[in-house]
Design a protein around this motif. Structure first.
Motif, mmCIF file in Angstrom:
data_model
loop_
_atom_site.group_PDB
_atom_site.id
_atom_site.type_symbol
_atom_site.label_atom_id
_atom_site.label_comp_id
_atom_site.label_asym_id
_atom_site.label_seq_id
_atom_site.Cartn_x
_atom_site.Cartn_y
_atom_site.Cartn_z
ATOM 1 N N ASP A 47 -3.984 -3.260 4.913
ATOM 2 C CA ASP A 47 -4.204 -3.659 6.340
ATOM 3 C C ASP A 47 -4.453 -2.685 7.301
ATOM 4 O O ASP A 47 -5.217 -3.051 8.203
ATOM 5 C CB ASP A 47 -3.149 -4.532 6.490
ATOM 6 C CG ASP A 47 -2.943 -6.154 5.824
ATOM 7 O OD1 ASP A 47 -3.671 -6.039 5.166
ATOM 8 O OD2 ASP A 47 -2.153 -6.614 6.307
ATOM 9 N N ARG B 125 5.021 -13.303 1.993
ATOM 10 C CA ARG B 125 3.661 -13.339 2.469
ATOM 11 C C ARG B 125 2.635 -13.649 1.248
ATOM 12 O O ARG B 125 2.546 -14.891 1.083
ATOM 13 C CB ARG B 125 3.302 -11.762 3.076
ATOM 14 C CG ARG B 125 4.101 -11.540 4.159
ATOM 15 C CD ARG B 125 3.769 -10.296 4.680
ATOM 16 N NE ARG B 125 2.878 -10.051 5.930
ATOM 17 C CZ ARG B 125 2.236 -8.764 6.158
ATOM 18 N NH1 ARG B 125 2.785 -7.815 5.606
ATOM 19 N NH2 ARG B 125 1.572 -8.922 7.261
ATOM 20 N N ALA B 126 1.952 -12.818 0.732
ATOM 21 C CA ALA B 126 1.185 -12.866 -0.200
ATOM 22 C C ALA B 126 1.797 -13.547 -1.381
ATOM 23 O O ALA B 126 2.961 -13.341 -1.907
ATOM 24 C CB ALA B 126 0.134 -11.970 -0.469
ATOM 25 N N GLU C 265 9.349 3.882 7.494
ATOM 26 C CA GLU C 265 9.482 2.261 7.445
ATOM 27 C C GLU C 265 10.212 1.876 8.695
ATOM 28 O O GLU C 265 11.391 2.402 9.030
ATOM 29 C CB GLU C 265 10.076 1.720 6.377
ATOM 30 C CG GLU C 265 10.080 0.057 6.385
ATOM 31 C CD GLU C 265 8.798 -0.547 6.807
ATOM 32 O OE1 GLU C 265 7.758 -0.489 6.390
ATOM 33 O OE2 GLU C 265 8.939 -1.599 7.789
ATOM 34 N N ARG C 266 9.458 1.073 9.817
ATOM 35 C CA ARG C 266 10.045 0.564 10.963
ATOM 36 C C ARG C 266 11.269 -0.227 10.686
ATOM 37 O O ARG C 266 12.255 -0.051 11.458
ATOM 38 C CB ARG C 266 8.714 0.052 12.008
ATOM 39 C CG ARG C 266 9.323 -0.688 13.062
ATOM 40 C CD ARG C 266 7.925 -1.057 14.084
ATOM 41 N NE ARG C 266 7.612 -1.979 12.987
ATOM 42 C CZ ARG C 266 6.422 -2.752 13.403
ATOM 43 N NH1 ARG C 266 5.744 -2.310 14.464
ATOM 44 N NH2 ARG C 266 6.041 -3.537 12.641
ATOM 45 N N GLN D 204 5.153 -11.598 -2.873
ATOM 46 C CA GLN D 204 4.774 -10.303 -2.264
ATOM 47 C C GLN D 204 6.284 -9.544 -1.991
ATOM 48 O O GLN D 204 6.516 -8.623 -2.588
ATOM 49 C CB GLN D 204 4.104 -10.157 -1.032
ATOM 50 C CG GLN D 204 3.725 -8.803 -0.377
ATOM 51 C CD GLN D 204 3.111 -8.847 0.548
ATOM 52 O OE1 GLN D 204 1.883 -9.486 0.500
ATOM 53 N NE2 GLN D 204 3.028 -8.074 1.542
ATOM 54 N N ALA E 186 -3.302 -8.282 -0.300
ATOM 55 C CA ALA E 186 -2.336 -7.373 -0.895
ATOM 56 C C ALA E 186 -3.222 -6.777 -2.246
ATOM 57 O O ALA E 186 -2.798 -5.606 -2.348
ATOM 58 C CB ALA E 186 -1.057 -8.262 -1.298
ATOM 59 N N ALA F 188 0.809 -1.189 0.075
ATOM 60 C CA ALA F 188 -0.040 0.152 -0.039
ATOM 61 C C ALA F 188 0.875 1.255 -0.140
ATOM 62 O O ALA F 188 0.704 1.964 -0.668
ATOM 63 C CB ALA F 188 -0.853 -0.080 1.299
ATOM 64 N N ARG G 95 10.625 -10.444 3.535
ATOM 65 C CA ARG G 95 9.302 -10.767 4.093
ATOM 66 C C ARG G 95 8.277 -11.570 3.351
ATOM 67 O O ARG G 95 7.722 -11.039 2.671
ATOM 68 C CB ARG G 95 8.499 -9.876 4.897
ATOM 69 C CG ARG G 95 7.574 -9.907 6.010
ATOM 70 C CD ARG G 95 7.404 -8.660 6.930
ATOM 71 N NE ARG G 95 7.158 -7.672 5.923
ATOM 72 C CZ ARG G 95 7.305 -6.460 6.396
ATOM 73 N NH1 ARG G 95 7.272 -6.064 7.585
ATOM 74 N NH2 ARG G 95 7.159 -5.356 5.466
ATOM 75 N N ALA H 242 7.293 5.073 13.050
ATOM 76 C CA ALA H 242 6.103 6.168 13.485
ATOM 77 C C ALA H 242 5.693 5.422 15.081
ATOM 78 O O ALA H 242 5.224 4.624 15.171
ATOM 79 C CB ALA H 242 5.221 6.068 12.502
#
Ligand code: RFL
Length: 392
Positions: free
Chosen positions: A287, A44-45, A32-33, A102, A300, A13, A42, A126
């Motif tokens: 999300d 995922r999808a 970005e953390r 992803q 996603a 996103a 990472r 953040a």
């Protein structure tokens, strides 16, 4: 520091939004953390809807997936009554999925953003969004060493997922959260093994659901329904392969390719949807806006769609002084989100037995079998399925 739009989170996103804003000449920064390595690896999808591919193509973001993505259009259902396959590229509106992990999409998106001069701050968390109900919201940040910072923007885009700062910063009562726990959990597995069938596999078994989804020629995602609250550690590799073998009915339909299990996490099938997706100058996408169970592989895809809608609305507001699209952002996105939630719940009911042996559970189980039978035999039902399965 200040810019037009402060974007929280470098997932699908946040990164689609960032690329579109940069292309349109709207100032933005992505906070970005995690560090870059983590974001790019990472897993995922993997299943992208045709509309998602169209969105990415429209904005020149599809080079990587055109090279590395593979078309996928068959799913196979296995039950105690037999198996059947649906080629959904020949059903409904006739669209396939594109399988593209992803993390590779995320890598493409962030590489392009940085190459085009975009400002992306890794390892910058953040902490909170302050003054979202004013025209000068600001984001309190903390870097990896704990040093504080601050970004001010005209707008803040919360693309930082379900546990991010955007959601946390909403004042109590500002938005409604529709939430549903579907009471089902999956062990989400990533195996270093080639796919075992040339289809998405959905196996319905008395012992629970098992799923098979290709990722790359060398890796496959499997799912095993498990007891809610299960620890992944209680599932050894041997137990995982034994259970997959039984539930996928490998003895009848072909052996599974075994390999090392490189990821094992418990995913609780839950939904939540925020309404509206805006509080003052703070917008939510992906999300952060709503969580959808992975049963229909929509998360996603919804994230990419929301990012495009939000980007175009922000450009209209900031470059063309037209706030109309921004005021309609929430309603437009929510219409897509609820359609996806409805189908995802239908999938959950298709794939899982109701727990227990009481009258209600047995009644539900007969309805479920009738649903599967209708899907097996009714072309109309198959067209409906295909539209919803690949559509977004
Ligand atoms: P992401 O991808 O979670 O990115 C959010 C980013 O925000 C960062 N972040 C913060 N940054 C700064 N400050 C903070 N306070 C922050 N808090 C968090 C995070 O580090 C991260 O980089 O959200 P986004 O962009 O909304 O994208 C959503 C999708 O990632 C998600 O919906 C999908 O992965 C869901 N999903 C699937 N979706 C599909 O469409 N098809 C699939 O086949 C599919 N399979 C899956 C899935 C999700 C899974 N899991 C692990 C939940 C399979 C699994 C196992």
């Amino acid at each position: 520091d200040s810019t037009d739009v402060v974007i929280l989170g470098a997932g699908p996103a946040g990164l689609v939004l960032a690329n579109l804003l940069l292309d349109a000449g709207v100032g933005c920064v992505v906070l970005e953390r995690a560090d870059r390595e983590h974001v790019q690896t990472r897993a995922r999808a993997g299943f992208l809807a045709a509309n998602t591919v169209r969105v990415l193509e429209r904005h020149g973001l599809a080079d990587g997936l055109r090279r590395g993505g593979r078309e996928h259009s068959v799913c196979e259902f296995r039950t105690g009554d037999g198996r059947f396959r649906l080629d959904y590229s020949g059903l409904g509106r006739g669209e396939p999925h594109t399988v593209y992990p992803q993390q590779e999409l995320v890598t493409d998106l962030l590489t392009r953003f940085l190459a085009a001069g975009g400002d992306l701050r890794f390892a910058t968390e953040a902490v909170a969004v302050h003054d979202p109900d004013t025209t000068q919201p600001w984001v309190e940040t903390r870097d990896a060493d704990g040093r504080p910072g601050r970004w001010t923007g005209r707008y803040v885009a919360g693309c930082d997922g379900r546990h991010g700062a955007a959601r946390r910063s909403l004042p109590p009562g500002a938005v409604r959260i529709h939430r549903r726990d579907h009471g089902v959990s999956w062990l989400g597995l990533l195996a270093e093994a080639p796919p075992s069938l040339d289809a998405v596999g959905y196996a319905m078994h008395e012992r629970g659901f098992a799923g098979h989804m290709a990722r790359t020629p060398e890796t496959t995602r499997y799912y095993l329904q498990c007891e809610p609250g299960t620890s992944p550690a209680s599932w050894s590799e041997e137990r995982i392969w034994d259970e997959l073998t039984v539930r996928m009915r490998a003895a009848d339909y072909g052996a599974l390719h075994h390999g090392r299990i490189v990821q094992s996490t418990v995913v609780d099938l839950e939904s939540d949807v925020l309404e509206p997706l805006r509080h003052g100058s703070l917008f939510l996408a992906g999300d952060a806006a709503g969580l959808i169970s992975p049963s229909a592989a929509k998360g996603a895809n919804l994230a990419v769609l929301a990012a495009e809608i939000l980007a175009e609305a922000l450009v209209d507001d900031l470059r063309n002084a037209d706030p109309g699209p921004l005021s309609r952002y929430s309603a437009r996105c929510l219409a897509h989100i609820w359609r996806a939630q409805e189908f995802s719940l239908w999938m959950i009911r298709l794939l899982h037995r109701a727990p227990g042996q009481d009258d209600e559970a047995l009644f539900q189980e007969q309805l479920r079998r009738a649903r599967v039978e209708s899907l097996r035999t009714s072309r109309t039902h198959q067209d409906w399925f295909a539209d919803n399965y690949v559509g977004i």
